[in-house]
Design an enzyme around this catalytic site. Structure first.
Site: not given
Ligand SMILES: *Cc1c(COP(=O)(O)O)cnc(C)c1O
Length: 380
Positions: A46, A98, A170, A195
């Site tokens: 961890r 998101y 992000d 993604k």
């Molecule tokens: C999918 C997504 C998230 C969340 O991520 P997870 O891996 O699904 O927890 C956050 N920001 C954006 C822009 C996303 O497309």
């Protein structure tokens, strides 16, 4: 070294112990100590794991940060970020987000005394007004999910830092191939590695990259204390995805361009959201700030939800599924899927209508994708 080369060679792709050209996966959860607290750098997985360290070093380097930290999901990374605030701290967030990010902000706002204001950060006057009140963090996506709005990173950083606020971005939609926010002065970069970075719809993960060593230490402490860490195998999958990120982003961009050309000005379409189009409101900014426009095209189909559902039914290559950024093309209906947790009034007020469809253009042949969309629009 140029960026595409660094994607292949950054981190430690070759195992120093054996020369293996693909890095080993260290599944061990714990590590031997010669005497209490006498060890070789790893104690318990961890707190730190060699495969995770490899991914974290690679992410820090690609995003031009001092420290990279990997998490079990994008929202795991966000939970860790939000747990760094005290009750009463104020976050100013962009208003197109998101859905899961919005849901977590609201959870912290309602239950833990975090103050959150949602502001259209594409407008410098609104940002300046929001910053008049003491602010700990400006949080934004650019391009935003799902409306592909673009925020000026350098201007936001300048305004925020002048008032003592940090900036978190992000960077999931752009990836470090198209945009490196830390080079514009941003303090914290967040990723859903699920993604584009993973890129193959086979891993859920997240990351934080910190501009300074000091905040790197603070968040490394939180990463261990909160415990939302990824498995070594998941770290390996993200590392493997990163090796091809350069060629994939180029191909995603070509696919999105071909799809945007079909939907732009089409009589069955009310609006197209894609920063590569000359009539996108922040096209000039996107051209200046990014090295490409990415693989997402959002389309507001005529006929509201009915129109959108007919369009979805007509698609053959695009798969109806949540998520984005993978080699295969995916399509999402934000109002009922990824953004269903946002109340209708709030959604519609800023353009996430029932007719909106978000196309994640994969790396299939762009002509096939364009044709798929053209045929499906006939159904609307
Ligand atoms: C999918 C997504 C998230 C969340 O991520 P997870 O891996 O699904 O927890 C956050 N920001 C954006 C822009 C996303 O497309």
């Amino acid at each position: 070294m140029r960026f595409s080369t660094r994607l292949i060679h950054d981190g430690e792709p070759i195992d120093p112990a054996t020369g293996a050209v693909s890095p080993p996966i260290y599944l061990a959860s714990t590590f031997r100590q010669k005497a209490p607290n006498v060890h070789q750098g790893y104690v318990y997985s961890r707190s730190g794991n060699p495969t995770r360290s490899n991914l974290e070093r690679t992410l820090a380097s690609l995003e031009s940060g001092k420290v990279g930290l990997a998490f079990s999901s994008g929202l795991g990374a966000l939970t860790t970020l939000l747990s760094s605030f005290r009750t009463g701290s104020r976050v100013v967030s962009i208003d197109d987000l998101y859905g899961g990010t919005w849901r977590l902000f609201e959870h912290y706002r309602r239950n833990f005394g975090l103050r959150v204001d949602y502001v259209d950060l594409t407008d410098p006057a609104r940002l300046a007004r929001a910053l008049k009140e003491k602010t700990a963090l400006i949080y934004l996506e650019t391009p935003t999910n799902p409306l592909l709005r673009i925020v000026d990173l350098k201007a936001t950083v300048r305004a925020a830092h002048a008032q003592g606020a940090e900036v978190a971005v992000d960077n999931t939609f752009a990836t470090p191939v198209l945009q490196r926010p830390i080079e514009a002065g941003v303090d914290i970069v967040l990723h859903s590695t699920t993604k584009y970075l993973g890129g193959h719809s086979d891993v859920v993960g997240g990351a934080l990259i910190l501009r300074t060593a000091k905040s790197g230490r603070r968040f490394a402490w939180l990463q261990n204390a909160v415990g939302a860490v990824p498995s070594p195998f998941d770290c390996f999958l993200v590392l493997r995805g990163l090796r091809t990120l350069g060629v994939r982003m180029r191909a995603h961009g070509e696919s999105a361009k071909a799809v945007a050309e079909v939907v732009h000005g089409h009589r069955k379409v009310r609006a197209v959201h894609y920063p590569g189009l000359a009539d996108h409101p922040q096209h000039a900014l996107a051209r200046r700030q990014m090295d490409g426009y990415g693989g997402i095209v959002s389309v507001d189909v005529r006929g509201g939800e009915k129109g959108a559902l007919r369009f979805l039914k007509g698609l053959r290559i695009f798969t109806l599924a949540e998520s984005l950024g993978a080699v295969e093309s995916l399509v999402d209906h934000p109002a009922s899927m990824t953004h269903a947790s946002v109340p209708r009034a709030e959604r519609e007020a800023h353009g996430v209508t029932d007719g909106l469809v978000r196309l994640s253009c994969g790396i299939e042949d762009p002509s096939d994708l364009a044709e798929d969309v053209r045929i499906a629009l006939r159904r609307v």
